[in-house]
Motif scaffolding. Structure first.
Motif, PDB file in Angstrom:
ATOM      1  N   ALA A 138       0.839  -1.175   0.021  1.00  0.00           N
ATOM      2  CA  ALA A 138      -0.005   0.026   0.086  1.00  0.00           C
ATOM      3  C   ALA A 138       0.755   1.268  -0.033  1.00  0.00           C
ATOM      4  O   ALA A 138       0.391   2.268  -0.704  1.00  0.00           O
ATOM      5  N   THR A 174     -10.688  11.302   1.363  1.00  0.00           N
ATOM      6  CA  THR A 174      -9.871   9.978   1.571  1.00  0.00           C
ATOM      7  C   THR A 174      -8.197  10.040   0.989  1.00  0.00           C
ATOM      8  O   THR A 174      -7.486   9.544   1.901  1.00  0.00           O
ATOM      9  N   TRP A 175      -7.872  10.657   0.330  1.00  0.00           N
ATOM     10  CA  TRP A 175      -6.830  10.989  -0.336  1.00  0.00           C
ATOM     11  C   TRP A 175      -5.859  11.742   0.644  1.00  0.00           C
ATOM     12  O   TRP A 175      -4.490  11.511   0.745  1.00  0.00           O
ATOM     13  N   ASP A 211      -3.298   7.479  -6.776  1.00  0.00           N
ATOM     14  CA  ASP A 211      -3.601   8.670  -6.715  1.00  0.00           C
ATOM     15  C   ASP A 211      -3.015   9.449  -7.775  1.00  0.00           C
ATOM     16  O   ASP A 211      -3.769  10.199  -8.369  1.00  0.00           O
ATOM     17  N   LEU A 270      -0.551   2.974  -3.365  1.00  0.00           N
ATOM     18  CA  LEU A 270      -1.646   4.228  -3.278  1.00  0.00           C
ATOM     19  C   LEU A 270      -0.978   5.339  -4.020  1.00  0.00           C
ATOM     20  O   LEU A 270      -2.014   5.856  -4.424  1.00  0.00           O
ATOM     21  N   VAL A 295      -8.749   1.722  -1.765  1.00  0.00           N
ATOM     22  CA  VAL A 295      -8.136   2.173  -0.509  1.00  0.00           C
ATOM     23  C   VAL A 295      -8.643   1.610   0.660  1.00  0.00           C
ATOM     24  O   VAL A 295      -7.956   1.387   1.542  1.00  0.00           O
ATOM     25  N   VAL A 333      -5.085   9.333   3.448  1.00  0.00           N
ATOM     26  CA  VAL A 333      -4.015   8.452   2.932  1.00  0.00           C
ATOM     27  C   VAL A 333      -2.584   9.167   2.909  1.00  0.00           C
ATOM     28  O   VAL A 333      -1.731   8.672   3.475  1.00  0.00           O
ATOM     29  N   SER A 358      -7.097  -1.597   1.443  1.00  0.00           N
ATOM     30  CA  SER A 358      -5.635  -1.597   2.081  1.00  0.00           C
ATOM     31  C   SER A 358      -5.639  -1.350   3.403  1.00  0.00           C
ATOM     32  O   SER A 358      -4.625  -1.668   3.883  1.00  0.00           O
TER      33      SER A 358
END
Length: 822
Positions: free
Chosen positions: A165, A286-287, A173, A169, A210, A290, A213
């Protein structure tokens, strides 16, 4: 008989039986949405399982659905994403033959197929190299064969995803950002791609990845509903077009709306935009989470190294790293790169806190945390009406933060706080604007106008009124009728609610009512006509309101889109504002009838009268709005020739042939003094502002030669324009609405004002000129305005003797002109 019963009866009859059952299922009106997608997946599962069994597969083989089919989300024209998984023990030829016996029946039905044949190890290796393959395998679902083999692959692929991840990720992205840059934002597009545009189904899939993960999770409220709405719209799009398309084209929207049982295409777009907005907001949150988690993880080893593995400064009593909290405002702090509520904050006792937190976030250019916004939405008490001064000041601060306002506003809007503060906002929320000149939906356009206005606040005495007027100027678009008229009433109510005094309420209501007045007058009316300037001065009322409306006009146009503002429009508006300011200061507008021709006009007129032919001067040095403004607003073309019929269509036609765009045209008859020795008779002087459509300007000699030929009839302009149009056929698209010609209520004492609205096209002014010549009227001036594909040409016309047309004559002229342009 249901489709599943049909399936049971026909599954042994091969592809034809499946096709019949599939067709019956897709046309069942009582079953749509998720039930139909699930039923279609089950029907397809059964058919493919039967194909697999009939092919006598060897041991250690499984047929696997991946991607959207793995999620059982089959739309009518979806691809079938299939993996033939084997353990490597079977003969390669046997596996290849098995694959053929499954793939070919699918192709025979004309179904799109994305297929692969791999061992578990090969699938993992491919996933490691290809992010999209890895994402598809996260949704792997066994259809037939060795389910244990599939379960083992799923477990391994999911473990790989979680272990990798931190590397995968950021790659995901970047992939999402690149796609958003390429495809645009679904919630603002008139013809959105339901799958690939930002906020579409691809982003919803990314959020699922996501979550898988275990690194972060998306806000779940409304997310499933948003995905379902987009999937339903795609189903309807497939059914109405019969094609595997994800692009919701304009010409398909009414049929798709009808298929979904919605009122009209606008209702469809609002539902689609709402869904996209939910997914986009969840994507942002969410991002952000992350990236926060990944940053924290990367910092821990460095922190342990610095501390030598021991606790100390920067740690709490429990040994955990302390998180710094920086105060931003009363009850508001920054923590870990986000704006959150202070521990002592009490939203239930502090009704201004939502606006204070939002203003602090925007001023600091920080996102406001999801938890903070939801707590404010759930517990904050409503503001009293009218608002206290602090609340009004915090709103103005929020609006004046520039670009940083947008994400904070969207966070408040996602949780319903904006509608609670401004109840009329709900009517413009996600409302589409079908004019292609507009970049945004109505609500986002209002916010973008405030963003643009924030950079113009130094030009006005009341920046607070400018920012609030920017936010409210199109608020009437949620109501029937003229949005400016409706908006005036709404703005008056909202300004009172926000707590402005009576004088400020009147100013805001006036600005909203007349927010289009300056640009429409400047581009469509004769500014040399005193009636034009006096009418604007009467509507505006005060110099303070005028400067406010000037800034609002620019902000509104800049927030509309690139086609709505230019140096040319800016120069016209600035000229109008200067003239209106003079009237408001008590000055008398000059009488254009008393104005003498310029020295150049007089010189050209003398030469034209002496030679009996056209004389022209083309000033190739571009005129600019300001000395530092590099964008040209056109060049000046002055033409003088003995007064004769057919001048306007001839000149307009020649300019069109040379691909010159007309910005404005002034036509006047000049009677030269006899003592100049230039003969007698009136001379027509035309002062035009033109710009090259592309390339360089033509030579003046070529323009003059073609004009002479056009006037003597040897140059057939209509035929030449028709030839050029035939050589470049129009692109497919919606049929343009018919032209509309009206008599404008301009109260001019100089001429009758005719307004033409039509599809912009080369030679339009030439066609208008020919129609006016046929009606035996004289054109005093013409003012050309173009927005996108729409042209608005305003013509000041008189009888041949210079007198105004009667009301009946004006109406007859408008009807004749409209008929000639159809």
């Amino acid at each position: 008989m249901t489709s599943l019963e049909v399936s049971e009866e026909t599954e042994d009859s091969g592809p034809g039986g499946y096709a019949a059952a599939r067709l019956l299922l897709l046309h069942e009106k009582e079953r749509s949405g998720p039930p139909r997608r699930a039923a279609l997946a089950r029907l397809t599962d059964d058919w493919l399982a039967a194909l697999f069994a009939a092919a006598a597969p060897p041991r250690g083989v499984a047929l696997v659905a991946v991607g959207g089919y793995g999620r059982a989300e089959l739309s009518p024209r979806s691809d079938l994403d299939l993996l033939l998984l084997h353990d490597g023990t079977a003969d390669k030829a046997a596996i290849a033959a098995l694959a053929d016996r499954i793939w070919y029946p699918i192709w025979d039905l004309g179904l799109a197929l994305d297929h692969s044949v791999r061992t578990a190890a090969e699938a993992r290796a491919t996933a490691a190299d290809d992010l999209k393959v890895h994402l598809g395998l996260l949704d792997a679902r066994p259809l037939a064969g060795d389910h244990g083999l599939v379960a083992a692959l799923r477990t391994t692929v999911l473990a790989d995803w979680r272990n990798q991840a931190p590397e995968r990720l950021p790659e995901l992205d970047a992939l999402c950002r690149e796609r958003a840059e390429r495809m645009g934002e679904l919630q603002f597009l008139l013809e959105p791609d339901l799958k690939e545009a930002r906020g579409g189904l691809r982003d919803a899939q990314a959020l699922r990845a996501v979550a898988a993960s275990w690194l972060a999770d998306a806000p779940r409220e409304g997310l499933d509903s948003a995905r379902r709405r987009l999937l339903d719209a795609r189903d309807a799009l497939h059914l109405t077009t019969g094609r595997a398309t994800d692009r919701l084209a304009l010409q398909e929207q009414d049929a798709v709306a009808a298929e979904l049982g919605l009122l009209d295409a606008d209702t469809l777009l609002r539902e689609v935009y709402e869904a996209a907005r939910t997914i986009s907001y969840a994507t942002d949150v969410t991002w952000r989470e992350v990236n926060r988690v990944l940053k924290a993880r990367s910092a821990r080893p460095r922190l342990r190294a610095l501390l030598g593995g021991r606790g100390g400064a920067g740690r709490t009593a429990t040994g955990k790293p302390a998180v710094e909290r920086t105060p931003l405002a009363e009850g508001v702090v920054e923590m870990d790169g986000e704006v959150v509520l202070a521990r002592t904050a009490r939203p239930e006792r502090d009704p201004v806190l939502p606006l204070r937190a939002a203003a602090a976030a925007a001023q600091s250019a920080l996102p406001i945390s999801l938890h903070a916004v939801r707590r404010l939405a759930a517990t904050a008490t409503p503001l009293p009406v009218p608002w206290p001064a602090e609340a009004r000041e915090e709103l103005v601060t929020l609006l004046g933060a520039g670009e940083a306002t947008v994400p904070v506003w969207e966070a408040l809007e996602a949780e319903g706080i904006i509608t609670r503060l401004l109840p009329d906002w709900e009517r413009v929320r996600c409302r589409p604007q079908r004019n292609p000149v507009h970049t945004w939906t109505v609500d986002r356009h209002l916010v973008e106008t405030a963003v643009r206005a924030s950079s113009l606040t130094r030009r006005v005495g009341r920046p607070d009124l400018l920012l609030v007027a920017a936010l409210l100027h199109d608020i009437g678009k949620g109501w029937p009728g003229d949005h400016s008229v409706a908006g005036e009433t709404i703005a008056r109510d909202l300004a009172t609610r926000i707590g402005f005094d009576r004088t400020d309420v009147v100013t805001l209501a006036t600005a909203v009512r007349h927010h289009l007045l300056l640009v429409e007058t400047a581009t469509r009316r004769d500014l040399d006509d005193p009636a034009t300037v006096r009418a604007v001065a009467t509507a505006v009322g005060t110099v303070g309101t005028l400067e406010l409306m000037h800034a609002l006009t620019e902000a509104d146009a800049l927030a509309t889109g690139p086609a709505a503002w230019s140096a040319w429009r800016a120069s016209l508006v600035a000229d109008l504002v200067k003239r209106v300011a003079g009237v408001l200061a008590g000055e008398t507008p000059p009488d254009p009838e008393a104005a003498a021709p310029s020295a150049e006009q007089e010189r050209l007129a003398i030469e034209a009268l002496r030679t009996g032919e056209p004389v022209l001067a083309l000033h190739t040095e571009p005129v600019v709005a300001e000395p530092e403004e590099p964008e040209p607003v056109g060049v000046e073309l002055v033409i003088a020739l003995p007064d004769q019929p057919g001048v306007l269509p001839a000149v307009a036609g020649v300019l069109a042939l040379h691909r010159l765009t007309v910005r404005a045209a002034d036509l006047r008859a000049v009677d030269l003094p006899l003592d100049l020795g230039a003969g007698s008779g009136p001379v027509l002087v035309l002062d035009w502002r033109v710009a090259a459509e592309y390339g360089s300007l033509p030579e003046a000699a070529r323009l003059r030669a073609d004009l002479v030929r056009a006037l003597d009839g040897s140059l057939d302009i209509p035929a030449r324009l028709a030839e050029r149009e035939a050589a470049y056929p129009r692109r497919r698209g919606l049929t343009a609405p018919p032209p509309r010609v009206t008599v404008a209520a301009a109260d001019s004492r100089l001429a009758t004002v005719i307004e033409v609205r039509a599809q912009d096209a080369p030679g339009l002014l030439h066609r208008i000129g020919r129609a006016l010549e046929g009606a035996a009227v004289r054109v005093r001036s013409a003012h050309v305005s173009t927005l996108g594909a729409n042209a608005v040409d305003t013509l000041y016309v008189t009888r041949p003797d210079g007198s105004l047309l009667s009301d009946e004559e004006a109406i007859d002229l408008a009807r004749a002109l409209e008929s000639a342009l159809r």
